[in-house]
Enzyme design. Structure first.
Site, PDB file in Angstrom:
ATOM      1  N   LYS A  28       0.860  -1.196   0.000  1.00 48.79           N
ATOM      2  CA  LYS A  28       0.000   0.000   0.000  1.00 48.79           C
ATOM      3  C   LYS A  28       0.887   1.234   0.000  1.00 48.79           C
ATOM      4  O   LYS A  28       1.829   1.326   0.790  1.00 48.79           O
ATOM      5  CB  LYS A  28      -0.873   0.016   1.261  1.00 48.79           C
ATOM      6  CG  LYS A  28      -1.909   1.133   1.250  1.00 48.79           C
ATOM      7  CD  LYS A  28      -3.100   0.715   0.433  1.00 48.79           C
ATOM      8  CE  LYS A  28      -4.100   1.846   0.253  1.00 48.79           C
ATOM      9  NZ  LYS A  28      -3.669   2.853  -0.719  1.00 48.79           N
ATOM     10  N   LYS A  39       4.585   2.813   8.936  1.00 40.81           N
ATOM     11  CA  LYS A  39       3.321   3.478   9.242  1.00 40.81           C
ATOM     12  C   LYS A  39       2.200   2.453   9.419  1.00 40.81           C
ATOM     13  O   LYS A  39       1.426   2.504  10.386  1.00 40.81           O
ATOM     14  CB  LYS A  39       2.995   4.424   8.083  1.00 40.81           C
ATOM     15  CG  LYS A  39       2.202   5.647   8.441  1.00 40.81           C
ATOM     16  CD  LYS A  39       2.040   6.555   7.229  1.00 40.81           C
ATOM     17  CE  LYS A  39       3.348   7.233   6.869  1.00 40.81           C
ATOM     18  NZ  LYS A  39       3.166   8.243   5.791  1.00 40.81           N
ATOM     19  N   LYS A  79       5.498   2.528  -2.552  1.00 43.33           N
ATOM     20  CA  LYS A  79       5.423   3.926  -2.973  1.00 43.33           C
ATOM     21  C   LYS A  79       5.713   4.004  -4.455  1.00 43.33           C
ATOM     22  O   LYS A  79       6.433   3.159  -5.016  1.00 43.33           O
ATOM     23  CB  LYS A  79       6.433   4.790  -2.213  1.00 43.33           C
ATOM     24  CG  LYS A  79       5.964   6.231  -2.041  1.00 43.33           C
ATOM     25  CD  LYS A  79       4.810   6.329  -1.054  1.00 43.33           C
ATOM     26  CE  LYS A  79       4.393   7.773  -0.834  1.00 43.33           C
ATOM     27  NZ  LYS A  79       3.373   7.879   0.226  1.00 43.33           N
ATOM     28  N   THR A 125      -5.551  12.415   6.279  1.00 48.39           N
ATOM     29  CA  THR A 125      -4.173  12.612   6.736  1.00 48.39           C
ATOM     30  C   THR A 125      -4.103  13.760   7.725  1.00 48.39           C
ATOM     31  O   THR A 125      -3.492  13.644   8.795  1.00 48.39           O
ATOM     32  CB  THR A 125      -3.239  12.875   5.542  1.00 48.39           C
ATOM     33  OG1 THR A 125      -3.341  11.792   4.618  1.00 48.39           O
ATOM     34  CG2 THR A 125      -1.794  12.995   6.002  1.00 48.39           C
ATOM     35  N   ASN A 176      -3.184  20.028   0.620  1.00 43.79           N
ATOM     36  CA  ASN A 176      -4.318  19.313   1.211  1.00 43.79           C
ATOM     37  C   ASN A 176      -4.129  19.079   2.703  1.00 43.79           C
ATOM     38  O   ASN A 176      -5.025  19.362   3.514  1.00 43.79           O
ATOM     39  CB  ASN A 176      -4.507  17.979   0.491  1.00 43.79           C
ATOM     40  CG  ASN A 176      -5.694  17.198   1.024  1.00 43.79           C
ATOM     41  OD1 ASN A 176      -6.824  17.645   0.949  1.00 43.79           O
ATOM     42  ND2 ASN A 176      -5.429  16.030   1.581  1.00 43.79           N
ATOM     43  N   SER A 201      -7.494   5.032   3.776  1.00 40.88           N
ATOM     44  CA  SER A 201      -7.342   4.258   2.536  1.00 40.88           C
ATOM     45  C   SER A 201      -7.662   2.784   2.791  1.00 40.88           C
ATOM     46  O   SER A 201      -8.287   2.117   1.960  1.00 40.88           O
ATOM     47  CB  SER A 201      -5.916   4.394   2.002  1.00 40.88           C
ATOM     48  OG  SER A 201      -5.767   5.565   1.242  1.00 40.88           O
TER      49      SER A 201
END
Length: 431
Positions: A70, A94, A106, A190, A221, A349
């Site tokens: 992810k 994380k 990533k 986030t 954001n 997510s």
């Protein structure tokens, strides 16, 4: 990003320290310092003027011991392999800190999306999926948005993947708009997770958010939403910045009005009733809370001694260098590390992926409630270790939590072999 600092090596150093402190089998570190899979791809894109430009795209799949990969995809001029490897490793940490059933990944493309039209961005987004298609899938690798990518980009990518498969595959991408399988609350996740962590830290330190002052570096954001949420909790937002510059008003800024001004003008600079402030000045402001929500390596040995904030909530990935960490620790600045502070995005997510896989969608209140539960539980787990280990800071403790969880899974799955040496140490893993 400072190219003198190799973000991947810095991340590996944190992992190595955690492995040694937990007295784990060295194989744990060897697994975590070597991504499982790395792909570099040439992505040809027809530009609006008829020319062809070939972009370089990356995907790093770091460690799948906890579940499928992810991680976001960023479009940025400074993207390179070492950066993407570091971001993938941080995603592994994380997910482990939050207890999510994912491994880190990533992706990125070296480009400047600010100089590209929407049509060019769409062709680039679809080209990225064509290049990376063999790696992706809702049980294999699930991308998401990152720097300079958004819900629209994710929809193009999901649509391209679905077209190749021949049926809708909403669960292959998260961060989509709700009308095409996205989760309510994802856009704010986030920032909301970061603010929840800041709130928990303030409570632990006896700091009231009502009337507390805050500065936010990066007004995209994450930064803009974090500023609004802190403002709603009673904080006074005294400074914000974006890539063009910053603004300051000691009496406070209206974060919603500042965001509207940025949408109208393209920058926060020139916002009425404020004075200009540069990046170094913003970081050095006398404030209670500092949210670095820009890029890596912003707080360094050169500026860390000037920081006066009591709490730093790392909205960005890797904003603090190791040298700066040592200085902040000496100054008793409470740093909530990135692998905890900005994990709200991957958490929601995960919720989006669950909803896609079940076909049942939650209300925004339900999403936010579940996010609150996960963030509070993760903060408490790391903070309890921090209180017990007086010699370590919160970043050290977050890595201990993550690496312990990862090593347990490695041992249980048989990734570390059956040698007696590790058998003798397994209690350190399972403790």
């Amino acid at each position: 990003m400072s190219k003198q600092l190799n973000s991947f090596e810095l991340a590996c150093n944190h992992v190595l320290s955690a492995v040694k402190r937990l007295n784990l089998n060295p194989a744990v570190y060897e697994i975590l310092r070597n991504p499982e899979r790395v792909l570099t791809a040439a992505i040809p894109v027809k530009m609006d003027d008829g020319s062809l430009k070939v972009f370089t795209g990356y995907r790093v799949q770091h460690c799948s011991v906890l579940g499928p990969f992810k991680g976001g995809i960023r479009f940025h001029p400074d993207v390179d392999m070492d950066e993407v490897k570091a971001l993938a490793l941080w995603m592994t940490m994380k997910c482990a800190v939050l207890g999510l059933p994912y491994g880190g990944a990533k992706g990125g493309v070296t480009c400047d999306p600010r100089e590209m039209s929407l049509d060019e961005l769409e062709r680039l987004s679809r080209g990225y999926i064509k290049a990376m298609y063999p790696l992706l899938g809702r049980e294999k690798d699930i991308p998401a948005p990152d720097v300079y990518t958004n819900a629209r980009v994710m929809t193009w990518m999901m649509d391209e993947f679905s077209g190749i498969k021949g049926y809708n595959e909403f669960g292959v991408i998260t961060g989509k708009p709700p009308v095409v399988g996205g989760s309510l609350g994802r856009e704010e996740a986030t920032a909301r997770g970061c603010v929840i962590a800041v709130r928990e830290a303030a409570a632990a330190l006896g700091i009231s958010l009502n009337g507390a002052t805050a500065a936010v570096q990066g007004y995209g954001n994450v930064g803009s939403i974090a500023a609004r949420l802190l403002h709603e909790m009673g904080c006074r937002i005294i400074a914000v910045s974006d890539s063009s510059g910053g603004i300051y008003n000691p009496r406070g800024l209206d974060p919603v009005a500042v965001l509207q001004f940025k949408k109208n003008t393209g920058t926060v600079k020139g916002y009425p009733g404020s004075r200009p402030i540069n990046n170094e000045e913003l970081l050095a402001l006398n404030c209670d809370i500092l949210i670095p929500a820009a890029l890596e390596n912003q707080i360094t040995e050169q500026n860390a001694r000037n920081i006066k904030a009591r709490i730093i909530g790392e909205g960005a990935n890797g904003p603090t260098t190791p040298g700066a960490d040592r200085i902040l620790n000496e100054k008793k600045v409470f740093v909530i590390p990135d692998i905890l502070a900005n994990a709200g995005g991957v958490t929601v997510s995960y919720f989006e992926w669950v909803q896609n896989n079940t076909g049942y969608y939650w209300s925004e209140e339900e999403v936010n409630r579940r996010l609150e539960e996960k963030m509070v539980a993760a903060f408490k787990e790391v903070y309890q270790m921090y209180k017990a280990r007086k010699d370590l800071n919160m970043r050290d403790c977050a890595y201990l939590v993550a690496v312990r969880r990862l090593s347990e899974a490695m041992w249980l799955r048989g990734w570390l072999g059956k040698g007696a040496e590790y058998q003798d140490k397994r209690e350190a893993v399972l403790a």
